[in-house]
Write an enzyme that holds these catalytic residues in place. Structure first.
Site, mmCIF file in Angstrom:
data_model
loop_
_atom_site.group_PDB
_atom_site.id
_atom_site.type_symbol
_atom_site.label_atom_id
_atom_site.label_comp_id
_atom_site.label_asym_id
_atom_site.label_seq_id
_atom_site.Cartn_x
_atom_site.Cartn_y
_atom_site.Cartn_z
ATOM 1 N N THR A 1 -47.916 71.893 20.144
ATOM 2 C CA THR A 1 -47.957 72.809 21.284
ATOM 3 C C THR A 1 -47.156 72.185 22.429
ATOM 4 N N ILE B 1 -54.906 73.556 13.075
ATOM 5 C CA ILE B 1 -56.224 73.159 12.547
ATOM 6 C C ILE B 1 -57.148 74.348 12.307
ATOM 7 N N SER C 1 -56.594 70.863 26.062
ATOM 8 C CA SER C 1 -57.296 69.794 26.776
ATOM 9 C C SER C 1 -57.295 69.906 28.301
ATOM 10 N N THR D 1 -65.549 64.756 24.907
ATOM 11 C CA THR D 1 -65.366 64.409 26.311
ATOM 12 C C THR D 1 -66.703 64.284 27.039
ATOM 13 N N ASP D 2 -66.706 63.502 28.123
ATOM 14 C CA ASP D 2 -67.913 63.397 28.958
ATOM 15 C C ASP D 2 -68.193 64.691 29.726
ATOM 16 N N GLU D 3 -67.191 65.589 29.766
ATOM 17 C CA GLU D 3 -67.379 66.825 30.541
ATOM 18 C C GLU D 3 -68.442 67.736 29.958
ATOM 19 N N TYR E 1 -62.967 74.984 29.181
ATOM 20 C CA TYR E 1 -62.598 73.813 28.362
ATOM 21 C C TYR E 1 -63.840 73.033 27.943
ATOM 22 N N LYS F 1 -65.559 72.395 24.205
ATOM 23 C CA LYS F 1 -65.790 71.071 23.612
ATOM 24 C C LYS F 1 -67.286 70.895 23.294
ATOM 25 N N ARG G 1 -49.034 63.781 37.216
ATOM 26 C CA ARG G 1 -48.498 64.780 38.158
ATOM 27 C C ARG G 1 -48.208 64.118 39.507
ATOM 28 N N TYR H 1 -56.813 68.380 45.139
ATOM 29 C CA TYR H 1 -57.701 69.548 45.197
ATOM 30 C C TYR H 1 -58.871 69.271 46.160
ATOM 31 N N ASN I 1 -60.499 60.712 43.820
ATOM 32 C CA ASN I 1 -59.096 61.110 43.655
ATOM 33 C C ASN I 1 -58.225 60.590 44.800
ATOM 34 N N ALA J 1 -61.607 76.025 40.634
ATOM 35 C CA ALA J 1 -62.867 76.779 40.509
ATOM 36 C C ALA J 1 -63.855 75.965 39.677
HETATM 37 P P1 NAD Z 1 -53.282 66.582 24.635
HETATM 38 O O1 NAD Z 1 -53.334 67.956 25.196
HETATM 39 O O2 NAD Z 1 -52.366 65.578 25.220
HETATM 40 O O3 NAD Z 1 -52.930 66.649 23.076
HETATM 41 C C1 NAD Z 1 -53.511 67.603 22.231
HETATM 42 C C2 NAD Z 1 -52.720 67.607 20.925
HETATM 43 O O4 NAD Z 1 -53.358 68.571 20.047
HETATM 44 C C3 NAD Z 1 -51.263 68.053 21.095
HETATM 45 O O5 NAD Z 1 -50.392 67.208 20.365
HETATM 46 C C4 NAD Z 1 -51.257 69.478 20.533
HETATM 47 O O6 NAD Z 1 -49.995 69.851 19.969
HETATM 48 C C5 NAD Z 1 -52.354 69.396 19.476
HETATM 49 N N1 NAD Z 1 -52.946 70.722 19.172
HETATM 50 C C6 NAD Z 1 -53.383 71.623 20.083
HETATM 51 N N2 NAD Z 1 -53.824 72.727 19.422
HETATM 52 C C7 NAD Z 1 -53.679 72.477 18.095
HETATM 53 C C8 NAD Z 1 -53.971 73.225 16.918
HETATM 54 N N3 NAD Z 1 -54.510 74.453 16.977
HETATM 55 N N4 NAD Z 1 -53.702 72.658 15.720
HETATM 56 C C9 NAD Z 1 -53.153 71.412 15.652
HETATM 57 N N5 NAD Z 1 -52.848 70.676 16.728
HETATM 58 C C10 NAD Z 1 -53.117 71.205 17.936
HETATM 59 O O7 NAD Z 1 -54.788 66.070 24.645
HETATM 60 P P2 NAD Z 1 -55.351 64.595 24.911
HETATM 61 O O8 NAD Z 1 -55.514 64.397 26.362
HETATM 62 O O9 NAD Z 1 -54.579 63.641 24.093
HETATM 63 O O10 NAD Z 1 -56.825 64.762 24.285
HETATM 64 C C11 NAD Z 1 -57.057 64.542 22.896
HETATM 65 C C12 NAD Z 1 -58.523 64.740 22.598
HETATM 66 O O11 NAD Z 1 -59.293 63.825 23.373
HETATM 67 C C13 NAD Z 1 -59.055 66.128 22.925
HETATM 68 O O12 NAD Z 1 -59.970 66.501 21.930
HETATM 69 C C14 NAD Z 1 -59.772 65.951 24.264
HETATM 70 O O13 NAD Z 1 -60.813 66.899 24.404
HETATM 71 C C15 NAD Z 1 -60.291 64.537 24.111
HETATM 72 N N6 NAD Z 1 -60.511 63.796 25.369
HETATM 73 C C16 NAD Z 1 -59.504 63.708 26.292
HETATM 74 C C17 NAD Z 1 -59.703 62.949 27.439
HETATM 75 C C18 NAD Z 1 -58.609 62.806 28.490
HETATM 76 O O14 NAD Z 1 -58.842 62.192 29.516
HETATM 77 N N7 NAD Z 1 -57.397 63.340 28.283
HETATM 78 C C19 NAD Z 1 -60.928 62.306 27.643
HETATM 79 C C20 NAD Z 1 -61.944 62.435 26.685
HETATM 80 C C21 NAD Z 1 -61.710 63.175 25.539
HETATM 81 O O1 DAU Z 2 -63.438 63.493 31.611
HETATM 82 C C1 DAU Z 2 -62.612 63.678 30.499
HETATM 83 C C2 DAU Z 2 -61.625 64.800 30.760
HETATM 84 O O2 DAU Z 2 -60.667 64.286 31.687
HETATM 85 C C3 DAU Z 2 -60.942 65.282 29.483
HETATM 86 O O3 DAU Z 2 -61.891 65.875 28.644
HETATM 87 C C4 DAU Z 2 -59.833 66.289 29.808
HETATM 88 O O4 DAU Z 2 -59.126 66.636 28.626
HETATM 89 C C5 DAU Z 2 -58.869 65.652 30.798
HETATM 90 O O5 DAU Z 2 -57.874 66.602 31.180
HETATM 91 C C6 DAU Z 2 -59.633 65.175 32.039
HETATM 92 O O6 DAU Z 2 -60.176 66.296 32.770
HETATM 93 P P1 DAU Z 2 -60.100 66.379 34.381
HETATM 94 O O7 DAU Z 2 -60.206 67.813 34.750
HETATM 95 O O8 DAU Z 2 -61.006 65.397 35.011
HETATM 96 O O9 DAU Z 2 -58.574 65.821 34.581
HETATM 97 P P2 DAU Z 2 -57.371 66.286 35.508
HETATM 98 O O10 DAU Z 2 -56.285 65.276 35.272
HETATM 99 O O11 DAU Z 2 -57.020 67.710 35.329
HETATM 100 O O12 DAU Z 2 -57.961 66.102 36.970
HETATM 101 C C7 DAU Z 2 -58.531 64.863 37.402
HETATM 102 C C8 DAU Z 2 -59.071 65.060 38.811
HETATM 103 O O13 DAU Z 2 -57.981 65.290 39.711
HETATM 104 C C9 DAU Z 2 -59.971 66.267 38.970
HETATM 105 O O14 DAU Z 2 -60.964 65.971 39.944
HETATM 106 C C10 DAU Z 2 -59.043 67.360 39.506
HETATM 107 C C11 DAU Z 2 -58.096 66.568 40.371
HETATM 108 N N1 DAU Z 2 -56.708 67.081 40.504
HETATM 109 C C12 DAU Z 2 -56.029 67.408 39.373
HETATM 110 C C13 DAU Z 2 -54.717 67.825 39.453
HETATM 111 C C14 DAU Z 2 -53.933 68.200 38.210
HETATM 112 C C15 DAU Z 2 -56.114 67.127 41.755
HETATM 113 O O15 DAU Z 2 -56.732 66.811 42.787
HETATM 114 N N2 DAU Z 2 -54.806 67.529 41.852
HETATM 115 C C16 DAU Z 2 -54.084 67.882 40.746
HETATM 116 O O16 DAU Z 2 -52.885 68.234 40.881
#
Ligand code: NAD
Ligand code: DAU
Length: 332
Positions: free
Chosen positions: A36, A59, A82, A121-123, A148, A152, A191, A205, A247, A272
């Site tokens: 994706t 998947i 995600s 995720t912890d969310e 989201y 999860k 970002r 935010y 943040n 939101a």
């Molecule tokens: P990401 O968005 O960077 O990567 C997701 C990957 O999944 C991508 O390569 C995408 O192409 C693939 N994908 C999406 N839909 C698909 C489908 N239908 N079939 C096959 N592949 C598909 O996500 P990430 O940040 O690497 O997170 C990975 C996992 O870890 C997720 O399950 C997320 O919930 C979990 N997680 C993320 C965080 C975080 O901080 N990013 C924290 C805790 C848990």
């Molecule tokens: O806690 C685990 C989760 O962490 C994962 O499950 C998610 O996949 C991952 O995206 C992340 O979720 P968050 O919503 O916490 O992450 P995000 O990077 O989107 O935002 C982190 C914090 O920063 C949140 O409080 C929102 C804020 N934010 C985010 C963006 C993109 C801003 O203030 N400005 C921004 O531009």
């Protein structure tokens, strides 16, 4: 384990896990990824062909999933939609991939009796007040806030039910916010780094006091491998590295790196349902599996991550305009 199927292995965290497995075990890895917009396929370049095979596919499609699951010893399931902000604009893909996709994988694991590890995720636990003395533990009740995190949570419940009802040999991990190289620039830390590189102000935010519990993605990978190898079947393990920061603290560290003032920040429309604080108590993982994070110093890890984004502009630059246009349309 000789053969592992890693779903979402071309994403930010999944690709890090693939590198970790190749570096620390003899296993062969098959990556199943739909590629994706979020995929970071470049992160898999250079891995040995005889250790890693990429299959492009979805998947949620049983005919794709079943033969791949049949052919391995274990499935490590990262694939997901995600990003919380995207789930607020368009929840549909989150339900399909995160819920139906997990169901599809579980059915294949059940049919072929395969070890299954679900990355979550912890969310799923909702949020904490800033002054709450408690942190999330494995016993915290589920209380997700966004499409989201609800998707999860749904996937976690499916895994638990497949363990209890069908005896699937599964474990679950719930990790806090990851940072490090190859994270998509829609997410907070990349970002803001790329905004400052472009001479703009970080976009924060609301009041910026929301707290996230940061962990380096390499520490997440080592924890998942420990659970896959030594975790108890049917158990959930929380993964965290005691990295709570609000943040504002994070963007101020980024601003300081580039020699900009601490208050050079643009406050934008809040998300939101924005969760206030996440915080992980990871004692079970540390005590049972003797796991420890290697990146104990968030500031040092963040510095290295900033330098990585400076050095790898060719990777993120093509995505920057579209990401910012989407945020601008939402007033963020
Ligand atoms: P990401 O968005 O960077 O990567 C997701 C990957 O999944 C991508 O390569 C995408 O192409 C693939 N994908 C999406 N839909 C698909 C489908 N239908 N079939 C096959 N592949 C598909 O996500 P990430 O940040 O690497 O997170 C990975 C996992 O870890 C997720 O399950 C997320 O919930 C979990 N997680 C993320 C965080 C975080 O901080 N990013 C924290 C805790 C848990
Ligand atoms: O806690 C685990 C989760 O962490 C994962 O499950 C998610 O996949 C991952 O995206 C992340 O979720 P968050 O919503 O916490 O992450 P995000 O990077 O989107 O935002 C982190 C914090 O920063 C949140 O409080 C929102 C804020 N934010 C985010 C963006 C993109 C801003 O203030 N400005 C921004 O531009």
């Amino acid at each position: 384990m000789d053969r592992i199927l890693v779903t979402g292995g071309a994403g930010f965290i999944g690709s890090n896990f693939v590198h970790h497995v190749v570096a620390t075990t003899d296993a062969h890895v098959t990556v199943l990824d739909k590629l994706t917009y979020a995929a970071t396929q470049e992160s898999l370049e250079g891995l040995p062909d005889d250790r890693v095979t990429l299959v492009i596919g979805d998947i949620a499609e049983p005919e794709v999933v079943e033969p791949l699951v049949a052919d391995v010893d274990a499935v490590v399931h990262y694939a997901a939609e995600s990003h919380n902000d995207n789930s607020l604009s368009d929840p549909g893909p989150f339900i399909r991939t995160n819920v139906v996709g997990t169901f599809t994988l579980l059915e294949a694991a059940r049919k072929h009796d395969k070890r299954f590890h679900h990355v979550s995720t912890d969310e799923v636990y909702g949020d904490l007040e800033l002054d709450d003395p408690k942190r999330f533990t494995e016993d915290t009740p589920y209380n997700p806030s966004s499409p989201y995190s609800a998707s999860k949570a749904g996937s976690d419940h499916l895994v638990r039910a497949w363990v209890r009802s069908f005896g699937v040999r599964a474990t679950i991990s719930n990790c806090s916010n990851n940072y490090g190289p190859w994270q998509h620039i829609e997410k907070f830390i990349p970002r803001q780094i790329t905004e400052v590189i472009d001479g703009r102000r970080p976009r924060v935010y609301g009041d910026g006091l929301n707290v996230r519990d940061w962990i380096h993605t390499e520490d997440h990978s080592s924890a998942v491998l420990a659970i896959l190898e030594r975790g108890r079947i049917g158990e959930t393990y929380l993964i965290g590295a005691d990295g709570e920061k609000n943040n504002l603290e994070v963007v101020q560290a980024i601003l300081r790196h580039f020699g900009r003032g601490d208050d050079d920040i643009e406050f934008v429309r809040d998300r939101a349902g924005h969760d206030r604080r996440y915080a992980i108590e990871s004692g079970k993982l540390r005590q049972e599996l003797d796991w420890r994070p290697q990146y104990q110093d968030f500031d040092a890890g963040l510095e290295a991550t900033i330098e990585w984004y400076v050095a790898n502009e060719a990777w993120w630059r093509p995505h920057k305009d579209a990401v910012e246009a989407a945020y601008a349309a939402k007033g963020q």
